[in-house]
Scaffold this motif. Structure first.
Motif, PDB file in Angstrom:
ATOM      1  N   TRP A  21       0.792  -1.397   0.093  1.00 31.77           N
ATOM      2  CA  TRP A  21      -0.036  -0.159  -0.104  1.00 31.77           C
ATOM      3  C   TRP A  21       0.746   1.424   0.192  1.00 31.77           C
ATOM      4  O   TRP A  21       0.333   2.444  -0.023  1.00 31.77           O
ATOM      5  N   SER A 282      -5.464  16.334  -6.390  1.00 26.53           N
ATOM      6  CA  SER A 282      -6.375  15.216  -6.108  1.00 26.53           C
ATOM      7  C   SER A 282      -6.215  15.061  -4.527  1.00 26.53           C
ATOM      8  O   SER A 282      -6.955  13.924  -4.245  1.00 26.53           O
ATOM      9  N   GLU A 283      -5.267  15.707  -3.925  1.00 24.48           N
ATOM     10  CA  GLU A 283      -5.162  15.188  -2.442  1.00 24.48           C
ATOM     11  C   GLU A 283      -6.322  16.131  -1.596  1.00 24.48           C
ATOM     12  O   GLU A 283      -6.878  16.942  -2.251  1.00 24.48           O
ATOM     13  N   THR A 284      -6.484  15.759  -0.294  1.00 25.41           N
ATOM     14  CA  THR A 284      -7.391  16.250   0.386  1.00 25.41           C
ATOM     15  C   THR A 284      -7.057  17.762   0.885  1.00 25.41           C
ATOM     16  O   THR A 284      -5.859  17.927   0.863  1.00 25.41           O
ATOM     17  N   CYS A 287      -4.102  17.769   3.260  1.00 24.55           N
ATOM     18  CA  CYS A 287      -2.728  17.402   2.694  1.00 24.55           C
ATOM     19  C   CYS A 287      -2.250  18.615   1.715  1.00 24.55           C
ATOM     20  O   CYS A 287      -1.131  18.924   1.999  1.00 24.55           O
ATOM     21  N   GLN A 444      -3.554  -0.914  -7.406  1.00 26.44           N
ATOM     22  CA  GLN A 444      -4.023  -0.417  -6.188  1.00 26.44           C
ATOM     23  C   GLN A 444      -4.539   0.977  -6.424  1.00 26.44           C
ATOM     24  O   GLN A 444      -4.130   1.943  -7.242  1.00 26.44           O
ATOM     25  N   SER A 445      -5.588   1.420  -5.583  1.00 28.28           N
ATOM     26  CA  SER A 445      -6.188   2.691  -5.885  1.00 28.28           C
ATOM     27  C   SER A 445      -5.489   3.841  -5.269  1.00 28.28           C
ATOM     28  O   SER A 445      -5.730   5.155  -5.575  1.00 28.28           O
ATOM     29  N   ASP A 446      -4.747   3.417  -4.105  1.00 30.00           N
ATOM     30  CA  ASP A 446      -4.236   4.499  -3.309  1.00 30.00           C
ATOM     31  C   ASP A 446      -2.872   4.105  -2.412  1.00 30.00           C
ATOM     32  O   ASP A 446      -2.814   2.886  -2.567  1.00 30.00           O
ATOM     33  N   LYS A 449       2.085   8.225  -0.135  1.00 27.79           N
ATOM     34  CA  LYS A 449       2.931   9.293  -1.002  1.00 27.79           C
ATOM     35  C   LYS A 449       3.946   9.951  -0.172  1.00 27.79           C
ATOM     36  O   LYS A 449       3.609  10.233   1.075  1.00 27.79           O
ATOM     37  N   ARG A 462      -1.505   9.647   3.547  1.00 23.99           N
ATOM     38  CA  ARG A 462      -1.980   8.537   3.596  1.00 23.99           C
ATOM     39  C   ARG A 462      -3.617   8.580   4.181  1.00 23.99           C
ATOM     40  O   ARG A 462      -3.674   9.475   5.230  1.00 23.99           O
ATOM     41  N   GLY A 464      -5.849  10.116   3.277  1.00 26.71           N
ATOM     42  CA  GLY A 464      -6.220  11.850   3.408  1.00 26.71           C
ATOM     43  C   GLY A 464      -5.719  12.706   4.317  1.00 26.71           C
ATOM     44  O   GLY A 464      -6.136  13.540   4.609  1.00 26.71           O
TER      45      GLY A 464
END
Length: 578
Positions: A21, A282-284, A287, A444-446, A449, A462, A464
């Motif tokens: 992950w 694309s991050e929250t 983040c 995997q979708s997430d 990072k 991670r 979000g």
């Protein structure tokens, strides 16, 4: 043989990734959250059974057989993150003796992209971020051809398939070579988008690819800078512009701040040019806010909604792409002394060449089109992995161009190459082999990072939530180093010329036996007693230097394994707008 499998996706083989992950921002060492000891050895069955792979990766003696089998040839084009796994897995000790493997690459080393910003910031030497392809291939008993692939040939009449290569000899003469294959796999990564199409970019800027050239060119720029400082002093400082504000551009801007800030006594201006209206959209929000704070802390000026039109010897000429009508026609120029071109991925010309030569299916952007098995849509004996391919699987989107997906596809590629060869050994046609029992790759979708800041800290995302501090860097460094250790021949069993393991005595024998241990040394199993959710949430929010990264990593993996626990921790961590 080391088979890096994707958890429960594959029923056969030694499982190395079980809950994969994590990922580095530029690449994917952290995809290896769990894996076997790097020197574990298993043998491949020369007759893998279709539909039952329980014994596919074990064979009592791969070098002895009552039946002489026809030679099967595997050609690997490129030494990317997926292919280094294939090289190691198809080593001479593991593969059946009738299988011959050839690796073709222009370079004898492969730079691990996840650690390159660390090398730029001088946290690693260049050698420490490179995998020695020549040495790894030699250890695996694989033929290594240092050359340029210029084409492939598929002869319909006699079924002969060839990879066409140009090699340069010691005298500088180009020699042509034809390498026959039964199955070929392509893992050549990508080149830098618009580097050759934007006027002046290739002449005046430093591209992020090839990665090995990036570090060496920055070192040369530094030598020039030092000479200028001797002559002119530091009164004028220096202006650095990084074009492209994805993870690579962000990390490189931070890396150059760490590398040159002391040299210039803080008289260093760094500008990051972003074509979007926000970084990592694309991050929250939480983040993105944390990232903004990091960029401000390290004095990285971000210029949004700008598109580069031309590069001259002293200026970057830009225009605005903002939707605001008042800004849409705005043009300007940004002065610079050093410019890094980090604009994202573009397909290599080789894929276009193969499309024109033999009809290899590619997308409108030049990515090799493969199915969910990483198998070419047009040529069943061609596979591809990593940045160079686009996965066509119904309405599902192909994963983004990030190293984590190259690493995660490695075990699937290994499995399918073996299964394809096994199917073909049963006199199957190409169409039948295309329908054989290949394994699907489900990206995997997430993932975790991790962005290094260049000073011994890092920023991570991670679930979000933002993670920051010394412990985040220690986690990233630990995972990256584990990945590199997998392909360091100094960690692998020594072999005699016959391909067998070399016998040693005494303490050396004990060390050797330990290295060959098949057990996983980084396996994570859910704990009977784990940190309370409230304490875990508070731990992940900490930024002090006293956080133990192993403890924090355990919390993240517990969250991955248990949805209920994850939500309990996130209820402590999340802000209302996250």
């Amino acid at each position: 043989v080391i088979i890096v499998t994707a958890g429960s996706s594959i029923s056969a083989g030694a499982k190395i990734i079980t809950n994969s992950w994590t990922a580095s921002s530029l690449s994917a060492a952290s995809a290896f959250s769990n894996y076997h000891h790097p020197s574990a050895i298993r043998r491949l069955d020369p007759h893998p059974s279709r539909g039952d792979s329980s014994n596919m990766h074990q064979h009592s003696d791969n070098h002895s057989s009552s039946t002489t089998l026809p030679t099967k040839r595997v050609v690997l084009i490129g030494g990317g993150h997926a292919h280094v796994q294939v090289i190691k897995s198809l080593n001479v000790q593991a593969r059946p003796s009738h299988i011959h493997v050839t690796l073709v690459d222009l370079q004898s080393v492969a730079s691990y992209s996840g650690m390159v910003p660390g090398s730029v910031s001088k946290l690693y030497t260049l050698d420490e971020v490179q995998i020695d392809l020549d040495a790894l291939a030699d250890w695996a008993g694989i033929e290594f051809v240092c050359g340029k692939v210029v084409g492939m040939s598929f002869e319909e009449n006699d079924g002969k398939k060839l990879v066409l290569v140009e090699e340069t000899n010691d005298d500088g003469n180009v020699m042509k070579k034809e390498i026959p294959f039964d199955v070929v796999s392509i893992d050549i990564g990508s080149t830098t988008r618009s580097f050759t199409s934007i006027p002046g970019a290739s002449q005046y800027t430093i591209s992020t690819r090839p990665i090995s050239d990036l570090v060496s060119r920055i070192e040369k720029e530094e030598e020039v800078l030092k000479e200028q400082l001797k002559t002119d002093g530091i009164s004028n400082g220096a202006q650095v512009v990084v074009v492209g504000a994805g993870p690579a551009g962000i990390e490189l801007s931070l890396a150059l701040r760490a590398r040159w800030n002391g040299l210039l006594d803080s008289k260093l201006s760094i500008t990051l040019i972003d074509s979007n209206d926000t970084l990592l959209s694309s991050e929250t929000l939480a983040c993105r806010s944390a990232l903004k704070q990091v960029m401000e802390k390290y004095k990285i000026e971000v210029r949004h909604n700008l598109v580069v039109e031309e590069v001259t010897s002293s200026h970057i000429h830009v225009s605005s792409n903002a939707e605001d009508d008042a800004m849409s026609d705005v043009k300007g120029k940004i002065s610079y002394d050093h410019c890094i071109w980090a604009t994202g991925a573009e397909a290599h010309t080789l894929s276009w060449d193969l499309h024109q030569q033999c009809g290899l299916s590619v997308s409108d952007r030049g990515w090799i089109r493969v199915n969910q098995h990483l198998q070419s849509l047009s040529h069943p004996s061609v596979f591809a992995a990593g940045d160079c391919c686009e996965i066509v699987n119904g309405n599902l989107r192909s994963p983004p161009k990030a190293g984590v997906y190259a690493v995660r596809s490695g075990p699937i590629l290994i499995e399918n190459l073996i299964r394809f060869l096994g199917a073909k050994s049963h006199s199957m046609t190409n169409d039948e082999a295309n329908r054989s029992d290949l394994v699907a790759y489900n990206p995997q979708s997430d993932f975790l990072k991790l962005l290094m800041c260049g000073d011994g800290t890092a920023l991570g995302f991670r679930f979000g939530i933002p993670l920051y501090g010394k412990w985040v860097w220690e986690l990233k460094d630990h995972i990256d180093q584990m990945f590199m250790d997998l392909f360091d021949v100094n960690n692998l069993p020594t072999r005699t010329n016959s391909g067998t393991e070399e016998k040693v005595d005494g303490d050396e024998e004990d060390r050797h036996n330990k290295e060959c241990d098949n057990s996983q040394y980084d396996t994570y199993e859910a704990k009977k007693e784990r940190m309370k959710a409230e304490d875990a949430g508070k731990l992940l929010l900490r930024r002090d230097d006293d956080v133990d990264f192993q403890t924090a990593w355990s919390v993240l993996r517990e969250m991955m394994a248990d949805e209920k626990y994850k939500e309990e921790v996130l209820s402590i961590v999340r802000t209302p707008d996250a």
